[in-house]
Enzyme design. Sequence first.
Site: not given
Length: 375
Positions: A65, A248, A253, A266, A268
């Site tokens: 990533r 999220d 995801n 995910d 973030e």
Amino acid sequence: MAEEMRTSTRDLRALHDRVAAWLACRTGGPVEVSELSRPSANGMSSETLFFTASWAGRRVRCVARLAPAAEAVPVFPRYDLEAQFEVMRLARERAGVPAPRALWFEPDPGPLGTPFFVMEREDGDVPPDVMPYTFEGWLLDAPPERRRELQDASVGLLAALHDAPFTREELSVLSRPGPQPSHDGNGGPRAHPSYGGGGGLRAHVDAQHAYYAWAHGDRPIPLLERAFGWLEAHWPDDPGPDVLTWGDARIGNVMYRDFRPVAVLDWEMAAVGPRELDLAWMIFLHRFFQDLTEAMGLPGLPDFMRRDDVCRTYQDLTGHPPANLDFHLTYAALRHGVIMARVWRRRIHFGEQAMPDDPDDLVLHRTTLERMIED
């Protein structure tokens, strides 16, 4: 919806040798790296690379990533890859959440032009965003009881994460400053929330407002500004205690095998805040896709991820009755509106979409959000 969005400006062939050279330094010997590739269905923020690395008799399927390049018009103003790496590790080791195994974090931008991390790659099925899983695919075609099994297991991920006893020190990686207001609106400094103290919602909304200003300050979106005003007018008397939230939290995801989660992706948007941030996001994101599907005259999945069902399962697993859901669902719709409007502005930048005459049309679920704040 089927048109592919541009998510990267980096050349995979140019990156290949740099990845191999970096891995050779990390492993202390020669490394063979397969051709690099990118995912095609989900993900519009961090850049994702797939490859297989072989060294010293080992063969590891990897995912890297990277923060997006500046010329790619990033969705978010800041990509704290170290925080993502550490939160994934904590979620896996302390909460039993099947986040991918974190392998390496590289803070030096030298090797690939930006900091990045590498994790192990899992195999499984992900409910796609394009075309949405409510339009077609394995989840839509599944028997209702298997979909309910997947729904309950997905809510179980939130329950496990929220109930895990993280310490303030462990979550300090999420405390580094991002784009936030520098004062409290009365001229004084903004107090920083403490884990468990219940101040996370205020800090979360303030940070979201700062993100909106960064993403759309040059062309305000009146609907989103009205929604921020609605939040202030309907602020909960008791937001509830703070926990580690995934951010999220949606099935797009999650990677599933036989309708059970095997990889939670995910991280973030991870943050400290009330449990309902994740619950409302999970409920609303399905509603977003369901509304799009019904607008196209298709049935979709009207019995999936219903508010009462999700909340009942969550309460059964945790003993916590979800509170302030009207507020949090509206906040989820607002957050998603800020992000989607930024995504559409990226498309405009790359010539994939024209700028609408009415900036409220940048919010794909405009009608839904309008109804929420008017009702």
